[in-house]
Design an enzyme around this catalytic site. Structure first.
Site, PDB file in Angstrom:
ATOM      1  N   CYS A  92       0.826  -1.219   0.000  1.00  0.00           N
ATOM      2  CA  CYS A  92       0.000   0.000   0.000  1.00  0.00           C
ATOM      3  C   CYS A  92       0.857   1.263   0.000  1.00  0.00           C
ATOM      4  O   CYS A  92       0.704   2.134  -0.872  1.00  0.00           O
ATOM      5  CB  CYS A  92      -0.968  -0.031   1.174  1.00  0.00           C
ATOM      6  SG  CYS A  92      -0.227  -0.551   2.739  1.00  0.00           S
TER       7      CYS A  92
HETATM    8  N1  NDP Z   1      -4.308  -4.565   4.953  1.00  0.00           N
HETATM    9  C1  NDP Z   1      -3.768  -3.844   3.970  1.00  0.00           C
HETATM   10  O1  NDP Z   1      -4.077  -2.655   3.819  1.00  0.00           O
HETATM   11  C2  NDP Z   1      -2.791  -4.459   3.029  1.00  0.00           C
HETATM   12  C3  NDP Z   1      -2.323  -5.744   3.178  1.00  0.00           C
HETATM   13  N2  NDP Z   1      -1.407  -6.258   2.299  1.00  0.00           N
HETATM   14  C4  NDP Z   1      -0.886  -7.608   2.474  1.00  0.00           C
HETATM   15  O2  NDP Z   1      -1.895  -8.543   2.145  1.00  0.00           O
HETATM   16  C5  NDP Z   1      -1.789  -9.684   2.977  1.00  0.00           C
HETATM   17  C6  NDP Z   1      -3.108  -9.879   3.721  1.00  0.00           C
HETATM   18  O3  NDP Z   1      -3.335  -8.743   4.528  1.00  0.00           O
HETATM   19  P1  NDP Z   1      -4.655  -8.555   5.401  1.00  0.00           P
HETATM   20  O4  NDP Z   1      -5.838  -8.962   4.623  1.00  0.00           O
HETATM   21  O5  NDP Z   1      -4.583  -7.196   5.965  1.00  0.00           O
HETATM   22  O6  NDP Z   1      -4.354  -9.649   6.553  1.00  0.00           O
HETATM   23  P2  NDP Z   1      -5.333 -10.220   7.652  1.00  0.00           P
HETATM   24  O7  NDP Z   1      -4.510 -10.476   8.851  1.00  0.00           O
HETATM   25  O8  NDP Z   1      -6.524  -9.331   7.784  1.00  0.00           O
HETATM   26  O9  NDP Z   1      -5.796 -11.617   7.027  1.00  0.00           O
HETATM   27  C7  NDP Z   1      -4.920 -12.686   6.822  1.00  0.00           C
HETATM   28  C8  NDP Z   1      -5.684 -13.885   6.215  1.00  0.00           C
HETATM   29  O10 NDP Z   1      -4.753 -14.932   5.977  1.00  0.00           O
HETATM   30  C9  NDP Z   1      -5.218 -16.160   6.588  1.00  0.00           C
HETATM   31  N3  NDP Z   1      -4.016 -16.855   7.049  1.00  0.00           N
HETATM   32  C10 NDP Z   1      -3.187 -16.464   8.073  1.00  0.00           C
HETATM   33  N4  NDP Z   1      -2.149 -17.319   8.172  1.00  0.00           N
HETATM   34  C11 NDP Z   1      -2.326 -18.258   7.204  1.00  0.00           C
HETATM   35  C12 NDP Z   1      -1.588 -19.424   6.819  1.00  0.00           C
HETATM   36  N5  NDP Z   1      -0.449 -19.767   7.435  1.00  0.00           N
HETATM   37  N6  NDP Z   1      -2.048 -20.179   5.795  1.00  0.00           N
HETATM   38  C13 NDP Z   1      -3.197 -19.836   5.153  1.00  0.00           C
HETATM   39  N7  NDP Z   1      -3.943 -18.741   5.485  1.00  0.00           N
HETATM   40  C14 NDP Z   1      -3.503 -17.968   6.496  1.00  0.00           C
HETATM   41  C15 NDP Z   1      -6.177 -15.718   7.685  1.00  0.00           C
HETATM   42  O11 NDP Z   1      -7.232 -16.632   7.870  1.00  0.00           O
HETATM   43  P3  NDP Z   1      -7.118 -17.946   8.754  1.00  0.00           P
HETATM   44  O12 NDP Z   1      -6.156 -17.646   9.873  1.00  0.00           O
HETATM   45  O13 NDP Z   1      -8.518 -18.233   9.230  1.00  0.00           O
HETATM   46  O14 NDP Z   1      -6.640 -19.028   7.818  1.00  0.00           O
HETATM   47  C16 NDP Z   1      -6.778 -14.434   7.100  1.00  0.00           C
HETATM   48  O15 NDP Z   1      -7.881 -14.759   6.273  1.00  0.00           O
HETATM   49  C17 NDP Z   1      -0.606  -9.461   3.907  1.00  0.00           C
HETATM   50  O16 NDP Z   1       0.553 -10.040   3.379  1.00  0.00           O
HETATM   51  C18 NDP Z   1      -0.488  -7.947   3.907  1.00  0.00           C
HETATM   52  O17 NDP Z   1       0.820  -7.549   4.196  1.00  0.00           O
HETATM   53  C19 NDP Z   1      -0.985  -5.558   1.226  1.00  0.00           C
HETATM   54  C20 NDP Z   1      -1.412  -4.274   1.016  1.00  0.00           C
HETATM   55  C21 NDP Z   1      -2.342  -3.629   1.911  1.00  0.00           C
HETATM   56  C1  X2W Z   2      -0.775   0.413   9.340  1.00  0.00           C
HETATM   57  C2  X2W Z   2       0.119  -0.760   9.131  1.00  0.00           C
HETATM   58  O1  X2W Z   2       0.475  -1.460  10.082  1.00  0.00           O
HETATM   59  N1  X2W Z   2       0.499  -1.029   7.872  1.00  0.00           N
HETATM   60  C3  X2W Z   2       1.349  -2.145   7.544  1.00  0.00           C
HETATM   61  C4  X2W Z   2       1.691  -2.144   6.086  1.00  0.00           C
HETATM   62  C5  X2W Z   2       0.644  -2.646   5.225  1.00  0.00           C
HETATM   63  C6  X2W Z   2       0.970  -3.922   4.484  1.00  0.00           C
HETATM   64  O2  X2W Z   2       0.111  -4.733   4.443  1.00  0.00           O
HETATM   65  O3  X2W Z   2       2.143  -4.156   3.917  1.00  0.00           O
HETATM   66  P1  X2W Z   2       2.788  -5.532   3.342  1.00  0.00           P
HETATM   67  O4  X2W Z   2       1.849  -6.161   2.407  1.00  0.00           O
HETATM   68  O5  X2W Z   2       4.015  -5.155   2.648  1.00  0.00           O
HETATM   69  O6  X2W Z   2       3.096  -6.410   4.513  1.00  0.00           O
HETATM   70  C7  X2W Z   2       2.695  -2.069   8.230  1.00  0.00           C
HETATM   71  O7  X2W Z   2       3.222  -0.998   8.442  1.00  0.00           O
HETATM   72  O8  X2W Z   2       3.263  -3.147   8.423  1.00  0.00           O
END
Ligand code: NDP
Ligand code: X2W
Length: 344
Positions: A150
């Site tokens: 992001c």
């Molecule tokens: N939030 C954001 O704004 C952004 C996030 N990202 C990236 O996207 C990814 C997801 O982020 P976000 O949606 O915020 O994360 P969350 O923590 O909200 O969700 C993670 C998901 O992954 C599942 N999960 C966790 N561990 C495992 C595993 N070992 N095997 C399979 N499934 C697993 C969980 O479900 P369950 O444990 O039930 O299996 C859950 O559905 C991350 O890598 C994050 O860095 C990228 C850009 C922006």
């Molecule tokens: C507010 C906040 O905690 N933001 C996350 C970044 C968001 C993210 O999902 O980054 P990646 O997909 O690269 O892990 C952080 O700083 O780690």
């Protein structure tokens, strides 16, 4: 219809994929995984999706089921896509990874920042960094896409025109960025509690955040050489949104920076260059796959300030992932993606 699988369907980006794909005319979600909600109906956990995924339930990740999909999105913590992507690619399934697993081209650098060995370094050669505004041609037909983070999306889109044209001192770039709390994911954490984050603001990871190498990698590519970037992320009391305030020093003050940005992004459906001197707000992109940028020359001297806003869950993650899917499969890039924000 493209058959879609989602690994990590209960997290914020997984649910955002579901919300957006509900309106995609060419894609159908057939597998959605969760280890904690195995067997639970999607609409029981997320009533906002009632009427769209009524027959779909979460199931534990199963490579055979996922490998029967045309494309699998990973919306999981880092390391998960490393473990599963290879088998899926072997099964002929495209992989679009929202995590950081394939974003850095250098496996050793990845290990240093993520504190564990790279689990699939042999796949890095074919991973395409999914920033369409830079890599559209490589994304077309690619098998493995690394969706940018992001902060990296907002920062790179803000800086690119300056660096691509050699207009600034590449050694003195500053990205002062603010994120909503959903950026930290849905898992329970004290720092994400309403009582902690709801009325407070803080900088974090000033010594070095793991998005620094990712942003630097992209900016180096744009500049054609080394860059010096200071990146300071902040947590702010909002749910969604990234606001990046970017500072650079012009090497040629006579250049029409506004005109340059307008030209660079003229054909981009998801980047909006606002009138010079505008102040884009995060709410103007909330729910939309859109990056709004504004150019400022505060004192008319050599300082240029670029403001760049996105919704971290849409252009910063799930929307951009779907944009990539559309390009990979040769569809209209805008399918299923609304670029109109929820609020004015
Ligand atoms: N939030 C954001 O704004 C952004 C996030 N990202 C990236 O996207 C990814 C997801 O982020 P976000 O949606 O915020 O994360 P969350 O923590 O909200 O969700 C993670 C998901 O992954 C599942 N999960 C966790 N561990 C495992 C595993 N070992 N095997 C399979 N499934 C697993 C969980 O479900 P369950 O444990 O039930 O299996 C859950 O559905 C991350 O890598 C994050 O860095 C990228 C850009 C922006
Ligand atoms: C507010 C906040 O905690 N933001 C996350 C970044 C968001 C993210 O999902 O980054 P990646 O997909 O690269 O892990 C952080 O700083 O780690």
């Amino acid at each position: 219809m493209i058959k879609v699988g989602i690994v990590g369907g209960t997290g914020y980006t997984g649910v955002e994929l579901l919300r957006l794909l509900a309106q995609h005319p060419q894609a159908e979600v057939v597998v959605i995984t969760s280890r904690s909600e195995d067997g639970v109906k999607v609409t029981d956990l997320y009533p906002n999706l009632r009427g769209h995924y009524d027959g779909l339930a979460f199931s534990v990740p199963d490579v055979a089921k996922l490998g029967a999909c045309d494309v699998v999105f990973f919306a999981t913590p880092h390391g998960v896509a490393h473990a599963l992507a290879g088998e899926l690619l072997d099964a002929g399934t495209r992989v679009i990874d929202l995590s950081a697993d394939f974003r850095l081209q250098d496996a050793e650098e990845w290990s240093r920042w993520y504190g564990q060995p790279h689990g699939a370094a042999h796949l890095l050669g074919e991973a395409v960094y999914g920033l369409p505004e830079v890599n559209r041609e490589q994304i077309r037909g690619a098998r493995l896409i690394a969706v940018p983070g992001c902060y990296p999306t907002a920062t790179q889109l803000g800086f690119l025109p300056l660096l691509e044209n050699g207009l600034v001192d590449n050694g003195r770039l500053i990205a002062d960025c603010k994120s909503g709390v959903s950026g930290a994911g849905r898992a329970a954490k004290i720092s994400s509690l309403f009582t902690e984050a709801g009325e407070s603001m803080m900088a974090y990871a000033v010594k070095g955040h793991r998005h620094l190498p990712e942003i630097s990698q992209g900016l180096r590519r744009a500049a054609g050489g080394e860059v010096g970037l200071t990146f300071v992320p902040h947590l702010t009391p909002m749910i969604r949104g990234i606001h990046a305030t970017l500072y650079a020093t012009l090497v040629d003050t006579s250049v029409d920076v506004q005109g340059l940005y307008e030209k660079r992004y003229a054909d981009e459906p998801f980047v909006d260059v606002m009138p010079a001197g505008s102040h884009p707000e995060t709410r103007s992109v909330r729910g939309a796959n859109m990056c709004r940028v504004a150019v400022h020359r505060p004192q008319g001297g050599d300082l240029v300030v670029i403001l760049s806003v996105i919704d971290n869950l849409v252009k910063g993650a799930s929307g951009q992932a779907i944009q990539n899917m559309n390009i990979v499969f040769g569809m209209d890039e805008r399918l299923g993606l609304n670029n109109v924000a929820l609020l004015p």
